[in-house]
Design a protein around this motif. Structure first.
Motif, mmCIF file in Angstrom:
data_model
loop_
_atom_site.group_PDB
_atom_site.id
_atom_site.type_symbol
_atom_site.label_atom_id
_atom_site.label_comp_id
_atom_site.label_asym_id
_atom_site.label_seq_id
_atom_site.Cartn_x
_atom_site.Cartn_y
_atom_site.Cartn_z
ATOM 1 N N THR A 240 12.015 -50.288 20.510
ATOM 2 C CA THR A 240 13.358 -49.760 20.712
ATOM 3 C C THR A 240 14.294 -50.234 19.602
ATOM 4 O O THR A 240 13.993 -51.184 18.878
ATOM 5 C CB THR A 240 13.931 -50.210 22.068
ATOM 6 O OG1 THR A 240 14.102 -51.635 22.064
ATOM 7 C CG2 THR A 240 13.009 -49.820 23.211
ATOM 8 N N LEU A 241 15.428 -49.560 19.504
ATOM 9 C CA LEU A 241 16.497 -49.978 18.603
ATOM 10 C C LEU A 241 17.567 -50.686 19.423
ATOM 11 O O LEU A 241 17.825 -50.317 20.568
ATOM 12 C CB LEU A 241 17.100 -48.759 17.897
ATOM 13 C CG LEU A 241 16.153 -47.987 16.966
ATOM 14 C CD1 LEU A 241 16.827 -46.711 16.472
ATOM 15 C CD2 LEU A 241 15.726 -48.854 15.792
ATOM 16 N N ASP A 242 18.179 -51.703 18.832
ATOM 17 C CA ASP A 242 19.251 -52.401 19.546
ATOM 18 C C ASP A 242 20.464 -51.480 19.621
ATOM 19 O O ASP A 242 21.080 -51.171 18.606
ATOM 20 C CB ASP A 242 19.610 -53.698 18.836
ATOM 21 C CG ASP A 242 20.518 -54.584 19.684
ATOM 22 O OD1 ASP A 242 20.866 -54.174 20.815
ATOM 23 O OD2 ASP A 242 20.887 -55.680 19.228
ATOM 24 N N SER A 243 20.777 -51.032 20.837
ATOM 25 C CA SER A 243 21.753 -49.955 21.011
ATOM 26 C C SER A 243 22.950 -50.383 21.841
ATOM 27 O O SER A 243 23.536 -49.585 22.581
ATOM 28 C CB SER A 243 21.062 -48.743 21.648
ATOM 29 O OG SER A 243 19.949 -48.357 20.878
ATOM 30 N N GLY B 87 16.326 -53.460 21.131
ATOM 31 C CA GLY B 87 15.564 -53.862 19.953
ATOM 32 C C GLY B 87 14.215 -54.472 20.278
ATOM 33 O O GLY B 87 13.469 -54.865 19.376
ATOM 34 N N TYR C 175 16.999 -50.675 25.831
ATOM 35 C CA TYR C 175 17.162 -50.350 24.404
ATOM 36 C C TYR C 175 17.938 -51.466 23.704
ATOM 37 O O TYR C 175 19.097 -51.318 23.315
ATOM 38 C CB TYR C 175 17.848 -48.990 24.262
ATOM 39 C CG TYR C 175 16.954 -47.874 24.742
ATOM 40 C CD1 TYR C 175 16.031 -47.276 23.900
ATOM 41 C CD2 TYR C 175 16.994 -47.454 26.076
ATOM 42 C CE1 TYR C 175 15.177 -46.271 24.344
ATOM 43 C CE2 TYR C 175 16.149 -46.455 26.536
ATOM 44 C CZ TYR C 175 15.239 -45.870 25.661
ATOM 45 O OH TYR C 175 14.394 -44.874 26.113
ATOM 46 N N TRP D 286 26.360 -47.286 19.466
ATOM 47 C CA TRP D 286 25.760 -48.109 18.407
ATOM 48 C C TRP D 286 26.119 -47.641 17.009
ATOM 49 O O TRP D 286 25.809 -48.320 16.039
ATOM 50 C CB TRP D 286 24.238 -48.111 18.559
ATOM 51 C CG TRP D 286 23.711 -46.701 18.648
ATOM 52 C CD1 TRP D 286 23.435 -45.853 17.618
ATOM 53 C CD2 TRP D 286 23.468 -45.961 19.845
ATOM 54 N NE1 TRP D 286 23.017 -44.633 18.091
ATOM 55 C CE2 TRP D 286 23.025 -44.674 19.459
ATOM 56 C CE3 TRP D 286 23.553 -46.271 21.205
ATOM 57 C CZ2 TRP D 286 22.697 -43.698 20.395
ATOM 58 C CZ3 TRP D 286 23.217 -45.293 22.130
ATOM 59 C CH2 TRP D 286 22.785 -44.025 21.730
ATOM 60 N N GLU E 94 14.709 -43.700 19.871
ATOM 61 C CA GLU E 94 14.563 -45.102 20.277
ATOM 62 C C GLU E 94 15.889 -45.777 20.625
ATOM 63 O O GLU E 94 15.931 -46.968 20.910
ATOM 64 C CB GLU E 94 13.858 -45.892 19.157
ATOM 65 C CG GLU E 94 12.452 -45.418 18.841
ATOM 66 C CD GLU E 94 12.417 -44.169 17.956
ATOM 67 O OE1 GLU E 94 11.363 -43.496 17.917
ATOM 68 O OE2 GLU E 94 13.450 -43.858 17.305
ATOM 69 N N ASN E 95 16.986 -44.980 20.608
ATOM 70 C CA ASN E 95 18.299 -45.524 20.952
ATOM 71 C C ASN E 95 18.601 -45.476 22.445
ATOM 72 O O ASN E 95 19.391 -46.291 22.946
ATOM 73 C CB ASN E 95 19.419 -44.753 20.238
ATOM 74 C CG ASN E 95 19.640 -45.180 18.811
ATOM 75 O OD1 ASN E 95 19.615 -44.346 17.901
ATOM 76 N ND2 ASN E 95 19.880 -46.469 18.593
#
Length: 299
Positions: free
Chosen positions: A229-232, A221, A219, A185, A192-193
């Motif tokens: 979460t983060l968009d990974s 988002g 993960y 990413w 959170e990745n």
């Protein structure tokens, strides 16, 4: 006296934290909305490979957006055992492998033609269950990555559907894209990745059940009961190319019997999630932290 009581209290806390791991503790159920049947197109061309950013190239290929799930592998077992492509031998699934060229190189072990272990059925960490008639995913793990599968078992799944395991170069290109980023990413990593050791995700509790896999595409988002979460995704839209489970690759190198894995896992530190990090194991190795995905040629 107070000092002794303090030491005793610390020992009690330490011992209580080292209790038995409950491998079948209830697992949170989340629908990530990411389709494990989807594929991503990777174009032909150059990319940066390795920590020192050597320029390499691949032909065009397609790769699964997620790791193969427990449900997908259970469906494969039902079909392949029924048609005789693989064998149910007691508490093991085995299948034929044509063998590797053996040159008796130092420390090299022979991988001869024959039936090899695909996966054990009696291991407590196995998420595929067999009731004597049908293979199915353990409840709660249907959309989790398939683990406890050897290199032979990963290769067998891909080959059954006309696919194959990715080469290391294909895997890294799909994870990284065409720039020099260390993570799929981008440049930095946060808890959170990805699912890695001590990432404090909803599937980790070291005092009880330890670390567990997360659903494929977790993960992305999304917010799961308050866990943001983060968009990974990788540049090509692939999920879980860092963390969750190590992924088998397909290369068979001359004069060695080891196979290589990429991506890091739920049990490794964040530095091992960098796209160039490699791991290796014998092709009979299986683990709760090892899975795979498939590729197919062309566009």
């Amino acid at each position: 006296m107070k000092y002794n009581l303090l030491i005793l209290a610390m020992l009690v806390l330490l011992l209580s934290a080292c209790g038995p791991v409950d491998l079948n503790a209830p697992v949170p159920g989340f629908d990530t909305g990411v389709d494990p049947e989807s594929w991503a197109q990777i174009p032909a061309g150059e990319f940066y490979f390795g920590q020192h950013e050597d320029l390499e190239s691949t032909e065009a290929f397609q790769i699964m957006v997620t790791d193969v799930t427990v449900s997908q592998y259970a469906a494969y077992l039902n079909a392949a055992v029924a048609d005789g492509s693989i064998n149910l031998a007691g508490e093991e699934i085995t299948g034929f492998y044509p063998g590797d060229v053996f040159r008796s190189f130092e420390h090299e072990e022979e991988i001869a033609a024959g039936n090899w272990l695909f996966l054990p059925l009696d291991d407590p960490s196995q998420r595929v269950k067999f009731d004597g008639n049908t293979f199915s995913a353990q409840p709660g793990y249907q959309n989790h990555p398939m683990t406890m599968v050897t290199w032979f078992g990963a290769r067998g799944y891909c080959g059954y559907y006309g696919y194959r395991l990715p080469t290391e170069m294909e895997w890294e290109k799909a994870a990284r894209g065409t720039d020099t980023r260390p993570f799929p990413w981008g440049e930095e990593i946060a808890r959170e990745n990805a699912n890695f050791y001590a990432s404090r995700d909803p599937f980790e509790k070291m005092s009880s059940y330890g670390s567990r896999t997360s659903p494929v595409g977790f993960y992305n988002g999304g917010n799961y009961d308050g866990y943001q979460t983060l968009d990974s995704a990788s540049p090509y839209g692939l999920y879980d190319m860092a963390g969750n489970v190590w992924q088998w690759t397909g290369d068979v190198y001359e004069d060695m019997h080891y196979r290589f894995l990429r991506g890091g896992s739920k049990d490794t530190y964040e530095m091992d999630l960098r796209v160039w990090v490699r791991n290796n194991a014998t092709p009979t190795y299986f683990s709760p932290g090892v899975g795979f995905r498939c590729v197919q040629d062309g566009d």
